[in-house]
Design an enzyme around this catalytic site. Sequence first.
Site, PDB file in Angstrom:
ATOM      1  N   GLU A 220       0.748   3.984   1.242  1.00  0.00           N
ATOM      2  CA  GLU A 220       0.410   4.951   2.287  1.00  0.00           C
ATOM      3  C   GLU A 220       1.201   6.153   2.166  1.00  0.00           C
ATOM      4  O   GLU A 220       2.399   5.992   2.416  1.00  0.00           O
ATOM      5  CB  GLU A 220       0.271   4.271   3.522  1.00  0.00           C
ATOM      6  CG  GLU A 220      -0.595   3.142   3.732  1.00  0.00           C
ATOM      7  CD  GLU A 220      -1.996   2.995   3.968  1.00  0.00           C
ATOM      8  OE1 GLU A 220      -2.490   4.285   4.087  1.00  0.00           O
ATOM      9  OE2 GLU A 220      -2.481   1.959   4.201  1.00  0.00           O
TER      10      GLU A 220
ATOM     11  N   ARG B  67      -0.120  -5.617  13.014  1.00  0.00           N
ATOM     12  CA  ARG B  67      -1.225  -4.747  14.133  1.00  0.00           C
ATOM     13  C   ARG B  67      -1.604  -5.706  15.222  1.00  0.00           C
ATOM     14  O   ARG B  67      -1.603  -5.294  16.269  1.00  0.00           O
ATOM     15  CB  ARG B  67      -2.679  -4.230  13.342  1.00  0.00           C
ATOM     16  CG  ARG B  67      -2.377  -3.509  12.246  1.00  0.00           C
ATOM     17  CD  ARG B  67      -2.429  -1.948  12.755  1.00  0.00           C
ATOM     18  NE  ARG B  67      -2.406  -1.052  11.556  1.00  0.00           N
ATOM     19  CZ  ARG B  67      -3.594  -0.386  11.295  1.00  0.00           C
ATOM     20  NH1 ARG B  67      -4.772  -0.490  11.506  1.00  0.00           N
ATOM     21  NH2 ARG B  67      -3.258   0.469  10.061  1.00  0.00           N
TER      22      ARG B  67
ATOM     23  N   SER C  96     -10.483  -5.829   9.114  1.00  0.00           N
ATOM     24  CA  SER C  96     -11.711  -5.537   9.115  1.00  0.00           C
ATOM     25  C   SER C  96     -12.291  -6.497   7.839  1.00  0.00           C
ATOM     26  O   SER C  96     -11.602  -7.310   7.262  1.00  0.00           O
ATOM     27  CB  SER C  96     -11.797  -3.968   8.088  1.00  0.00           C
ATOM     28  OG  SER C  96     -10.922  -4.034   7.188  1.00  0.00           O
TER      29      SER C  96
ATOM     30  N   ARG D 291       1.678   3.193  13.030  1.00  0.00           N
ATOM     31  CA  ARG D 291       0.513   1.884  12.609  1.00  0.00           C
ATOM     32  C   ARG D 291       0.495   1.691  11.284  1.00  0.00           C
ATOM     33  O   ARG D 291      -0.138   0.670  10.987  1.00  0.00           O
ATOM     34  CB  ARG D 291      -0.800   2.370  13.517  1.00  0.00           C
ATOM     35  CG  ARG D 291      -1.444   3.489  12.637  1.00  0.00           C
ATOM     36  CD  ARG D 291      -2.409   3.994  13.526  1.00  0.00           C
ATOM     37  NE  ARG D 291      -3.583   3.194  13.683  1.00  0.00           N
ATOM     38  CZ  ARG D 291      -4.594   3.451  14.618  1.00  0.00           C
ATOM     39  NH1 ARG D 291      -4.487   4.461  15.196  1.00  0.00           N
ATOM     40  NH2 ARG D 291      -5.667   2.764  14.234  1.00  0.00           N
ATOM     41  N   HIS D 292       1.214   2.072  10.586  1.00  0.00           N
ATOM     42  CA  HIS D 292       1.125   1.973   8.713  1.00  0.00           C
ATOM     43  C   HIS D 292       2.414   1.436   8.392  1.00  0.00           C
ATOM     44  O   HIS D 292       3.474   2.023   8.652  1.00  0.00           O
ATOM     45  CB  HIS D 292       0.619   3.262   8.156  1.00  0.00           C
ATOM     46  CG  HIS D 292      -0.756   3.512   8.569  1.00  0.00           C
ATOM     47  ND1 HIS D 292      -1.323   4.356   9.090  1.00  0.00           N
ATOM     48  CD2 HIS D 292      -1.765   2.893   7.650  1.00  0.00           C
ATOM     49  CE1 HIS D 292      -2.653   4.313   9.214  1.00  0.00           C
ATOM     50  NE2 HIS D 292      -2.812   3.500   8.102  1.00  0.00           N
TER      51      HIS D 292
ATOM     52  N   ARG E 161       0.778  -1.201  -0.004  1.00  0.00           N
ATOM     53  CA  ARG E 161       0.080   0.020   0.131  1.00  0.00           C
ATOM     54  C   ARG E 161       0.985   1.358   0.086  1.00  0.00           C
ATOM     55  O   ARG E 161       1.672   1.398   0.807  1.00  0.00           O
ATOM     56  CB  ARG E 161      -0.922  -0.103   1.213  1.00  0.00           C
ATOM     57  CG  ARG E 161      -2.042  -1.184   1.248  1.00  0.00           C
ATOM     58  CD  ARG E 161      -3.121  -1.042   2.042  1.00  0.00           C
ATOM     59  NE  ARG E 161      -3.680  -2.400   1.883  1.00  0.00           N
ATOM     60  CZ  ARG E 161      -4.858  -2.552   2.554  1.00  0.00           C
ATOM     61  NH1 ARG E 161      -5.627  -1.591   3.087  1.00  0.00           N
ATOM     62  NH2 ARG E 161      -5.617  -3.598   2.253  1.00  0.00           N
TER      63      ARG E 161
ATOM     64  N   GLU F  18      -7.412  -0.596  15.352  1.00  0.00           N
ATOM     65  CA  GLU F  18      -8.287  -1.816  14.255  1.00  0.00           C
ATOM     66  C   GLU F  18      -7.087  -2.539  13.628  1.00  0.00           C
ATOM     67  O   GLU F  18      -6.011  -2.343  13.458  1.00  0.00           O
ATOM     68  CB  GLU F  18      -8.498  -0.636  12.932  1.00  0.00           C
ATOM     69  CG  GLU F  18      -9.301  -1.583  12.001  1.00  0.00           C
ATOM     70  CD  GLU F  18      -9.273  -1.160  10.609  1.00  0.00           C
ATOM     71  OE1 GLU F  18      -9.563   0.067  10.285  1.00  0.00           O
ATOM     72  OE2 GLU F  18      -8.903  -1.727   9.837  1.00  0.00           O
TER      73      GLU F  18
HETATM   74  P1  AMO Z   1      -8.144  -3.172   5.162  1.00  0.00           P
HETATM   75  O1  AMO Z   1      -7.924  -2.293   4.150  1.00  0.00           O
HETATM   76  O2  AMO Z   1      -9.089  -2.742   6.285  1.00  0.00           O
HETATM   77  O3  AMO Z   1      -9.189  -4.413   4.679  1.00  0.00           O
HETATM   78  O4  AMO Z   1      -6.994  -4.247   5.635  1.00  0.00           O
HETATM   79  C1  AMO Z   1      -7.389  -5.095   6.653  1.00  0.00           C
HETATM   80  C2  AMO Z   1      -6.288  -4.990   7.786  1.00  0.00           C
HETATM   81  O5  AMO Z   1      -4.917  -5.163   7.219  1.00  0.00           O
HETATM   82  C3  AMO Z   1      -4.041  -4.169   8.048  1.00  0.00           C
HETATM   83  N1  AMO Z   1      -3.674  -3.145   7.159  1.00  0.00           N
HETATM   84  C4  AMO Z   1      -2.304  -2.635   7.502  1.00  0.00           C
HETATM   85  N2  AMO Z   1      -1.420  -2.803   8.614  1.00  0.00           N
HETATM   86  C5  AMO Z   1      -0.062  -1.969   8.420  1.00  0.00           C
HETATM   87  N3  AMO Z   1       0.097  -1.039   7.595  1.00  0.00           N
HETATM   88  C6  AMO Z   1      -0.877  -0.708   6.563  1.00  0.00           C
HETATM   89  N4  AMO Z   1      -0.709   0.192   5.809  1.00  0.00           N
HETATM   90  C7  AMO Z   1      -2.059  -1.611   6.688  1.00  0.00           C
HETATM   91  N5  AMO Z   1      -3.344  -1.707   5.825  1.00  0.00           N
HETATM   92  C8  AMO Z   1      -4.096  -2.501   6.189  1.00  0.00           C
HETATM   93  C9  AMO Z   1      -4.871  -3.757   9.337  1.00  0.00           C
HETATM   94  C10 AMO Z   1      -6.606  -3.875   8.676  1.00  0.00           C
HETATM   95  O6  AMO Z   1      -7.259  -4.105   9.525  1.00  0.00           O
HETATM   96  N6  AMO Z   1      -9.792  -6.504   1.816  1.00  0.00           N
HETATM   97  C11 AMO Z   1     -10.112  -5.822   3.172  1.00  0.00           C
HETATM   98  C12 AMO Z   1     -10.390  -7.120   4.214  1.00  0.00           C
HETATM   99  C13 AMO Z   1     -11.509  -7.873   4.011  1.00  0.00           C
HETATM  100  O7  AMO Z   1     -12.559  -7.147   3.968  1.00  0.00           O
HETATM  101  O8  AMO Z   1     -11.563  -8.973   3.805  1.00  0.00           O
HETATM  102  C14 AMO Z   1      -8.958  -5.111   3.499  1.00  0.00           C
HETATM  103  O9  AMO Z   1      -7.883  -4.922   3.003  1.00  0.00           O
HETATM  104  O10 AMO Z   1      -4.954  -4.317  10.256  1.00  0.00           O
END
Ligand code: AMO
Length: 419
Positions: A200, A393, A345, A206-207, A198, A342
Amino acid sequence: MSTEVKGWVNARRIVGGIVFLEVIPSVSIKPVTVVIKKSENPEAWKIAKRIKVGSAVRVYGEYVLEGKSKRGIEFIPSCIEVLSTPRDALPYDPLGKTPVLFDTKIKYRYLMLRTPKERALFRIRATLLKYARRFLEEKGFLEVQTPKIVGAGAEGGATLFKLDYFGRQAFLAQSPQLYKQMLMSSLTGVYEITPYFRAEQHHTTRHLNESWGIDVEMGFIEGMEDVMKVLEELVIYVIKNVRNECSEELEQLGVDLTVPRTPVPRISYEEALNLLEKEGCQVKWGLDLSDRDEKKLGEIMLEKGYELYFITNYPWAIKPFYVMREGAELSRSFDLDYRGIEICSGGQREHRYDRLIENMKVKGLNPEDFNFYLDAFKYGMPPHGGFGLGVERLLMKMLRAENIREVILFVRDIHRLVP
Ligand code: AMO
């Protein structure tokens, strides 16, 4: 019984005619103290006396059952082989007396794994994944692997990493979302332990730009409660097993890992806003919870005795196109939060072809770009749902780490592309 110890010299102490070498063995946390007496083994003593801290060694000999050393098990060598002598001094204090800067720790992670704390942490990470896999296998889910070079993203355009694929636009997969759903046209339950890529832009604690997820998708569900039940059981199973199997590692990190209270409460988005409002936090209906709101909600729930809780039925407008609507405004979606952050999700997906196309259009997406995905919905796609659980996380909250970078071996964030 004669045996061998392979590893790295962490410290050398000379006391009269005795050399004590602290050796970090291949996998365990506790070092081995090799005791070499001049009077007993002058050959080995001569080598040990000159050995540099940081060297890779192989030591043959025997363990002393009643070891006297406070720092580790004692070992009496018959022979010492120095396999590699360091060119430079270690970039950290091997005795752990001088604190290591955060940047140094991340840069030299591969070396820092010689220290008990880093070993403990990454053994816990491996154990977490081992039990997640075991749980899902026992529940009958099939482990799958889906492409990481993809033609379309599922989680919004802003965080897509673009790349050139033989002259065509491609992306790094943000999640296996589209593929795990496509597999619901033929399999009833799948899981994947997978990287998320990602782009980001925000630099937070946390990212990450490359993180890991435990993704699950299950078919023939009656509603999202079926999915939440699996997720809840999975997280509790993993925490319980890490607690049992990694007591030494947790002690090394000074972590008292508690098993969250069950059943895990389900609070709706609406209720979450009310709880926050009572504490003086105004959140406008329709917006996502900010980091601050999530943290505050974590405090409110902890006061009620809950470390782990679901927030359900978010407004559909702030959820991706694949999420099933609930009435006019809401969605069949949930987040799982762990002490104010979080960690996962998921929800129920829209499996009806026409409605899915409608959802895409409302979100401003061109269904043509997703034909490969939409095709899978033409041949008897059952109701289905799933989740993506963030490995880092979950781990950071289990270990009470302040920064997500602590719990991944090689960090990818805005500033770090190497090592
Ligand atoms: P979402 O985008 O909420 O949902 O991502 C799911 C979980 O992945 C973790 N996460 C991350 N951890 C660290 N850095 C990041 N940049 C990052 N992005 C996400 C978080 C988050 O809750 N496809 C849906 C899931 C689904 O519905 O099955 C999804 O990707 O813990």
